[in-house]
Design a protein around this motif. Structure first.
Motif, PDB file in Angstrom:
ATOM      1  N   GLY A   1       0.808  -1.220   0.000  1.00  0.00           N
ATOM      2  CA  GLY A   1       0.000   0.000   0.000  1.00  0.00           C
ATOM      3  C   GLY A   1       0.836   1.263   0.000  1.00  0.00           C
ATOM      4  O   GLY A   1       0.343   2.342  -0.295  1.00  0.00           O
ATOM      5  N   GLU A   2       2.099   1.150   0.364  1.00  0.00           N
ATOM      6  CA  GLU A   2       2.958   2.342   0.319  1.00  0.00           C
ATOM      7  C   GLU A   2       3.241   2.721  -1.131  1.00  0.00           C
ATOM      8  O   GLU A   2       3.252   1.869  -2.023  1.00  0.00           O
ATOM      9  CB  GLU A   2       4.293   2.061   1.026  1.00  0.00           C
ATOM     10  CG  GLU A   2       4.234   2.171   2.529  1.00  0.00           C
ATOM     11  CD  GLU A   2       5.627   2.174   3.147  1.00  0.00           C
ATOM     12  OE1 GLU A   2       6.014   3.192   3.713  1.00  0.00           O
ATOM     13  OE2 GLU A   2       6.316   1.143   3.058  1.00  0.00           O
ATOM     14  N   THR A   3       3.484   3.999  -1.341  1.00  0.00           N
ATOM     15  CA  THR A   3       3.841   4.436  -2.694  1.00  0.00           C
ATOM     16  C   THR A   3       5.361   4.399  -2.859  1.00  0.00           C
ATOM     17  O   THR A   3       6.108   4.383  -1.877  1.00  0.00           O
ATOM     18  CB  THR A   3       3.352   5.872  -2.959  1.00  0.00           C
ATOM     19  OG1 THR A   3       4.028   6.754  -2.051  1.00  0.00           O
ATOM     20  CG2 THR A   3       1.844   6.006  -2.805  1.00  0.00           C
ATOM     21  N   VAL A   4       5.778   4.432  -4.128  1.00  0.00           N
ATOM     22  CA  VAL A   4       7.216   4.461  -4.408  1.00  0.00           C
ATOM     23  C   VAL A   4       7.837   5.694  -3.751  1.00  0.00           C
ATOM     24  O   VAL A   4       8.923   5.642  -3.175  1.00  0.00           O
ATOM     25  CB  VAL A   4       7.453   4.471  -5.937  1.00  0.00           C
ATOM     26  CG1 VAL A   4       8.934   4.664  -6.253  1.00  0.00           C
ATOM     27  CG2 VAL A   4       6.929   3.183  -6.565  1.00  0.00           C
ATOM     28  N   LEU A   5       7.112   6.816  -3.780  1.00  0.00           N
ATOM     29  CA  LEU A   5       7.628   8.053  -3.189  1.00  0.00           C
ATOM     30  C   LEU A   5       7.861   7.880  -1.686  1.00  0.00           C
ATOM     31  O   LEU A   5       8.904   8.263  -1.148  1.00  0.00           O
ATOM     32  CB  LEU A   5       6.645   9.198  -3.444  1.00  0.00           C
ATOM     33  CG  LEU A   5       7.042  10.552  -2.878  1.00  0.00           C
ATOM     34  CD1 LEU A   5       8.249  11.110  -3.617  1.00  0.00           C
ATOM     35  CD2 LEU A   5       5.878  11.553  -2.963  1.00  0.00           C
ATOM     36  N   GLN A   6       6.887   7.282  -0.998  1.00  0.00           N
ATOM     37  CA  GLN A   6       7.020   7.103   0.458  1.00  0.00           C
ATOM     38  C   GLN A   6       8.209   6.213   0.787  1.00  0.00           C
ATOM     39  O   GLN A   6       8.993   6.518   1.696  1.00  0.00           O
ATOM     40  CB  GLN A   6       5.740   6.482   1.033  1.00  0.00           C
ATOM     41  CG  GLN A   6       4.572   7.454   1.090  1.00  0.00           C
ATOM     42  CD  GLN A   6       3.260   6.757   1.434  1.00  0.00           C
ATOM     43  OE1 GLN A   6       3.009   5.633   1.002  1.00  0.00           O
ATOM     44  NE2 GLN A   6       2.428   7.429   2.198  1.00  0.00           N
ATOM     45  N   VAL A   7       8.349   5.126   0.043  1.00  0.00           N
ATOM     46  CA  VAL A   7       9.447   4.196   0.335  1.00  0.00           C
ATOM     47  C   VAL A   7      10.791   4.865   0.027  1.00  0.00           C
ATOM     48  O   VAL A   7      11.753   4.747   0.792  1.00  0.00           O
ATOM     49  CB  VAL A   7       9.271   2.896  -0.487  1.00  0.00           C
ATOM     50  CG1 VAL A   7      10.457   1.970  -0.282  1.00  0.00           C
ATOM     51  CG2 VAL A   7       7.976   2.203  -0.086  1.00  0.00           C
ATOM     52  N   ALA A   8      10.842   5.616  -1.081  1.00  0.00           N
ATOM     53  CA  ALA A   8      12.098   6.292  -1.440  1.00  0.00           C
ATOM     54  C   ALA A   8      12.481   7.280  -0.347  1.00  0.00           C
ATOM     55  O   ALA A   8      13.620   7.295   0.125  1.00  0.00           O
ATOM     56  CB  ALA A   8      11.938   6.992  -2.787  1.00  0.00           C
TER      57      ALA A   8
END
Ligand code: SF4
Ligand code: FES
Length: 361
Positions: A26-33
């Motif tokens: 559910g996390e976005t690529v932006l959040q993980v980055a």
């Protein structure tokens, strides 16, 4: 064993710029980055809002995906291989910035947002040497019909953050996209004055605008962003306890902002917290105690004299009329501890239960 399986289901692995990282479904690529220290540029994104995917500055490469995808609006998947700063991606971002600058006024020397402008920062970071298609700045009339919000549609990059924060966070909807194509601007319904369309002067639109299209009207030309000292504190107005960042310069309070991701308010403020601190600079503030002279005029004095006068009068009134002659009114502007002391003083020293609090009314 069951616990280990549960933990596995709550995380997944992906490859970010050649490194394996963990993420929650559910996390976005932006959040993980961002969590892993990789800064992806964004213009239309605000953590307080749902992903929108309008500016295309956060584009990243994902192995197997067609074309570049927006990191802010793309959920991570197990085994994903993501590149956030490849040559191709850097070129794409530079292209987006060149397009934005092709009609953006370059009035940074007099723009309130200079030094605190995402577009300015990214244009510098991506070495945008002006638009290859020439420069034709927008020329919309500016509006000056609100006491707190300064608007300049020519600096707007149509990210829609003001529209969404007013509608989705505040539940009001003062702003919308009007007209089409090159003529599109952010405006109120029927071009009405902002105050006539339900604006509560919270300044949330200012807080989210990534450029200088919306800014604090009353602090214009007071100090540049980099000239102010920023101090975190708690709003003195009510018991919610919102966190403020107070900007001061030359011993004056210049403006108040709030930081997204910090405090109970997560960057949000009401009209009082954001615009109601002018009193701090008021020339009319009391700077010394005042006592009445024999003609009844208020005259400045020292704390020693004033407190002595109060003590004498309290003693006299209590001796003549008893504790019932007193009443105290506590204030929501004071801390809990100060209000506690007031009630203690009222009951134990003045000898009355005549005490009330403005927030109870
Ligand atoms: Fe975005 Fe600011 Fe334009 Fe609103 S006024 S769309 S927040 S750039
Ligand atoms: Fe992702 Fe604008 S931040 S598209």
């Amino acid at each position: 064993m069951a616990i280990a399986r549960e933990a596995d289901e709550k995380t997944l692995s992906l490859t970010l710029n050649g490194h394996e990282v963990q993420a929650a479904p559910g996390e976005t690529v932006l959040q993980v980055a961002r969590r892993n220290g990789v800064e992806i540029p964004t213009l239309c994104h605000d953590d307080r809002l749902e992903p929108y995917g309008a500016c295309r500055l956060c584009l990243v490469e994902i192995e197997g995906a067609r074309g570049a995808v927006p990191a802010c609006a793309t959920k991570v998947g197990a085994g994903m291989v993501v590149q956030t700063h490849s040559d191709k991606i850097r070129k794409l971002r530079k292209f987006v910035l060149e397009l934005l600058l092709s009609n953006h006024p370059l009035d940074c020397p007099v723009c309130e947002a200079a030094g605190d402008c995402r577009l300015q920062d990214y244009a510098y970071e991506y070495e945008v040497n002006m638009s290859p298609w020439g420069w034709k700045p927008l020329d919309f009339p500016t509006r000056d019909d609100h006491p707190n919000v300064a608007r300049n549609p020519n600096r707007c990059i149509l990210c829609g953050r003001c529209v969404r924060i007013c509608r989705d966070v505040m539940g009001i909807g003062c702003w919308g996209f009007t007209d089409r194509g090159y003529d599109t601007i952010i405006d109120t319904p029927y071009n009405l004055p902002l105050q006539d369309v339900g604006c509560v002067s919270c300044g949330q639109c200012i807080s989210t605008c990534p450029v200088g299209a919306l800014n604090h009207k009353r602090s214009r030309y007071a100090a540049r962003h980099w000239q102010t000292e920023k101090t975190k504190t708690i709003c003195p107005y009510c018991g919610v306890g919102c966190e403020l960042t107070v900007h001061t310069a030359r011993e004056k309070l210049v403006r108040v902002t709030a930081q997204v991701g910090s405090g109970v308010n997560n960057g949000n403020l009401c009209v009082k917290g954001r615009f109601g601190m002018d009193f701090v600079n008021s020339e009319e503030r009391l700077r010394t105690p005042l006592v009445r002279d024999e003609e009844g005029n208020l005259v400045p004095t020292t704390w020693e004299v004033a407190l002595d006068r109060i003590e004498q009068n309290f003693k006299r009134i209590k001796a003549e009329s008893g504790g019932k002659a007193f009443a105290t009114l506590a204030s929501a502007k004071c801390t809990n501890e100060e209000n506690y002391l007031l009630q203690k003083f009222t009951r134990a020293v003045l000898g009355t239960n005549n005490i009330d609090h403005c927030a109870r009314l």
